[in-house]
Design an enzyme around this catalytic site. Structure first.
Site, short mmCIF file in Angstrom:
data_model
loop_
_atom_site.label_atom_id
_atom_site.label_comp_id
_atom_site.label_asym_id
_atom_site.label_seq_id
_atom_site.Cartn_x
_atom_site.Cartn_y
_atom_site.Cartn_z
CG ASP A 41 -11.92 -10.03 7.84
OD1 ASP A 41 -11.94 -11.27 7.89
OD2 ASP A 41 -11.97 -9.38 6.78
CG PHE A 65 -4.26 -2.19 5.08
CD1 PHE A 65 -3.55 -2.54 6.22
CD2 PHE A 65 -5.23 -3.06 4.61
CE1 PHE A 65 -3.80 -3.74 6.88
CE2 PHE A 65 -5.49 -4.26 5.27
CZ PHE A 65 -4.77 -4.61 6.40
CD GLU A 120 -1.48 -2.43 1.74
OE1 GLU A 120 -0.31 -2.49 2.17
OE2 GLU A 120 -2.25 -3.41 1.73
#
Lengths: 313, 299
Positions: free
Chosen positions: A112, A78, A53
């Site tokens: 997640d 991110f 990223e």
């Protein structure tokens, strides 16, 4: 109900058919962000940047000097933390025309878990000069916002989202950067909400209506630049404000509104949001229940603040 | 010293003038990074005067070649080269690193004409260059003829431009750089040349006392780049390496340029003290200017 990521992918395809001035950058999460359909439809305008990223942000800055508008797509964690220094120094400071579109925001991320639940991204991006910060409330608003941010020249951080969200505005909608929208009028309290909390705020207002408390509901989909006029107007007309966000209560929508109120028209206020803790894995709705992001939680805040307001009278 | 042909003599003169500018700026500012600026002098001289299609007349053209100083702290050499090319007056040197000056402590594209990127946060200039190179290959723009973007440097490109970036050896410590090496090879950016200013020193110490940088050539090659090793102060080797890079198709080129930190100023060479945050004192300034051939013009 359409998911926010599906709406994002569809929006990219619709736009790409009409305009050829943008490309999409991906960090190997096309399935997660919803750009996979765009990748399949316009492969030559889809740039694979891999799970890197930081490089992707600076690459986008370079690309923006060559005749295209890069739309950087990745998860909120991110975009706002792993690569935020690149967003600051490669994009914001040189004022390049790059759009960052982040999915996976707040507890809406669900199973997640906390590593992937961005609960700080609003606070982070709004603290960076030159960034415009946008968080649409439903698929229709996301689709309306996309062409507007492409026409706007400068760095934009747009929160796309992930999960299904009810259609609030019903299709045709004009999006304007820097303008909040009154979804329903009310006189006793204003609930200002952002993202997935907007439809929950509407439900909370309905609950309160049954109890005789009239709530104005505002969708504050641009967090920066903030619609100061609407906040002050709400403070004057209703005398109390509640903010609702699927984000840490520090520095996000609540912080933004508090800053405006304190300097312009202080009124009693409460923030509904994640209470400065890392949550856990779970279905988004189960998490919203456990961490008090449901319509009932907003309604509790309304009752409390309304009582406070009455006592002060 | 060997006798040099006139072309090379001219480049040598230009390089020495850059050194003078670097020392002058460094003294005006009272700080800055002279060591790593001096090591890149010959490379930048050749890029700006021979290699690149880049001048004051075309620096806003979308087809210009791009130069990105990824090791942005060495901006003294970039400012010197831009002034030499007529982008601004050397009077600006006096305000380097001072409030209201055009020349910032690290490059700023909005303040200084000719600067491509606000580099200085290490690793980012390299990735930025990759983005420029990808855009320059315009694999995705070529199809679109009815584009009407509304900003100045946005036009249909008639020519694939080339991108040159100088990376510091210390900068290779950054993980982002290695993300970039993978990206450059994957996207076959053969219009990009990365030059590593391998002066062996980073901020605090020798590279080898900071982390395990070597074997660099093996690393570059294993990342899928065409890698060359040269003496970064030798114009002939610099020229030949750029020629090779230009001829190569299908992969980007990285040139490992062996240089000397503080090159050309006797007391600065290979002395880590001259990485940054200081400037030559009175006597040192006289010595430094003498070292680069300007003994008589001490103010």
């Amino acid at each position: 109900m359409k998911t926010m990521r599906d709406a994002f992918g569809e929006s990219l395809i619709e736009l790409a058919a009409k305009r050829d001035d943008f490309v999409v950058l991906d960090a190997d999460v096309a399935g997660g962000t919803g750009t996979n359909v765009f990748r399949d439809a316009f492969p030559e305008r889809f740039i694979q940047c891999a799970i890197a990223e930081q490089n992707m942000m600076s690459v986008a800055a370079g690309l923006s000097t060559t005749g295209v508008i890069p739309i950087v797509t990745c998860y909120g964690v991110f975009a706002s933390m792993r690569a935020v220094e690149q967003a600051r120094n490669s994009i914001a400071y040189p004022q390049f025309n790059v759009k960052i579109a982040a999915s996976h925001l707040g507890l809406d991320v669900g199973p997640d878990g906390p590593t992937h639940q961005a609960i700080e991204d609003i606070a982070i991006f709004r603290a960076i000069p030159n960034f415009t910060v946008i968080s649409p409330a439903d698929p229709g608003e996301l689709k309306a916002a996309m062409p507007v941010i492409l026409d706007y020249r400068g760095p934009v951080y747009i929160r796309t989202g992930r999960s299904p969200v009810p259609d609030i505005f019903g299709g045709s909608l004009k999006f304007e950067i820097g303008k909040g929208r009154i979804i329903q009028e009310g006189t006793d309290i204003t609930i200002i909400a952002v993202g997935v909390m907007v439809h929950r705020a509407i439900q909370a207002a309905q609950i309160m209506e049954g109890e005789g408390i009239s709530c104005r509901v505002v969708n504050m989909s641009t967090i920066k630049p903030i619609d100061k006029d609407l906040i002050v107007d709400s403070a004057i007309k209703t005398g109390a404000i509640i903010t609702a966000e699927d984000h840490n209560i520090l520095g996000g929508l609540g912080g933004t509104i508090a800053e405006v109120l304190v300097e312009n028209y202080p009124v009693p206020m409460l923030r509904v949001g994640i209470k400065d803790i890392f949550a856990e894995s779970g279905e988004p709705l189960d998490l919203a229940r456990k961490y008090h992001l449901m319509p009932m939680d907003i309604a509790d805040a309304v009752r409390y603040l309304h009582k406070l307001k009455e006592m002060k009278r | 010293m060997e006798k040099k042909n006139s072309k090379e003599q001219k480049l040598t003169d230009l390089a020495q003038e850059l050194r003078k500018h670097i020392i002058t700026m460094n003294c005006h500012a009272g700080s800055g990074h002279p060591g790593g600026s001096l090591s890149a002098v010959e490379i930048i001289t050749f890029l700006f005067h021979k290699e690149m299609n880049f001048s004051f007349d075309n620096y806003r053209s979308p087809e210009r070649d791009r130069f990105v100083l990824s090791k942005g702290h060495a901006c003294l050499v970039l400012y010197a080269a831009l002034a030499q090319k007529g982008f601004f007056d050397t009077k600006e040197f006096e305000k380097l690193r001072h409030v209201n000056g055009m020349l910032q402590g690290h490059p700023d594209r909005l303040k200084t004409p000719g600067v491509e990127f606000n580099s200085g946060s290490l690793g980012q200039g390299f990735s930025f260059s990759l983005g420029c190179a990808l855009g320059g290959k315009r694999t995705f723009i070529s199809r679109y003829t009815n584009t009407k973007p509304d900003y100045t440097n946005q036009n249909v490109l008639n020519r694939e431009f080339r991108v040159y970036t100088i990376i510091g050896d210390g900068e290779l410590n950054e993980g982002q750089v290695w993300e970039g090496f993978m990206f450059g090879a994957f996207h076959k950016l053969d219009n990009l040349v990365a030059i590593v200013d391998y002066n062996k020193y980073q901020s605090d110490d020798l590279n080898s006392n900071i982390t395990a940088l070597e074997p660099l050539m093996d690393k570059f090659r294993s990342f899928g780049w065409y890698a060359l090793e040269i003496d970064g102060h030798n114009f002939e080797q610099i020229e030949n390496s750029f020629l090779e890079a230009r001829a190569l198709k299908g992969k980007p080129t990285v040139i490992l340029a062996h240089t000397v930190k503080g090159k050309g100023i006797s007391f600065m060479e290979n002395n880590p003290k001259w990485h940054g945050s200081l400037c030559p004192s009175g006597d040192e300034k006289i010595q430094a200017l003498k070292d680069c051939g300007y003994g008589e013009c001490v103010e």
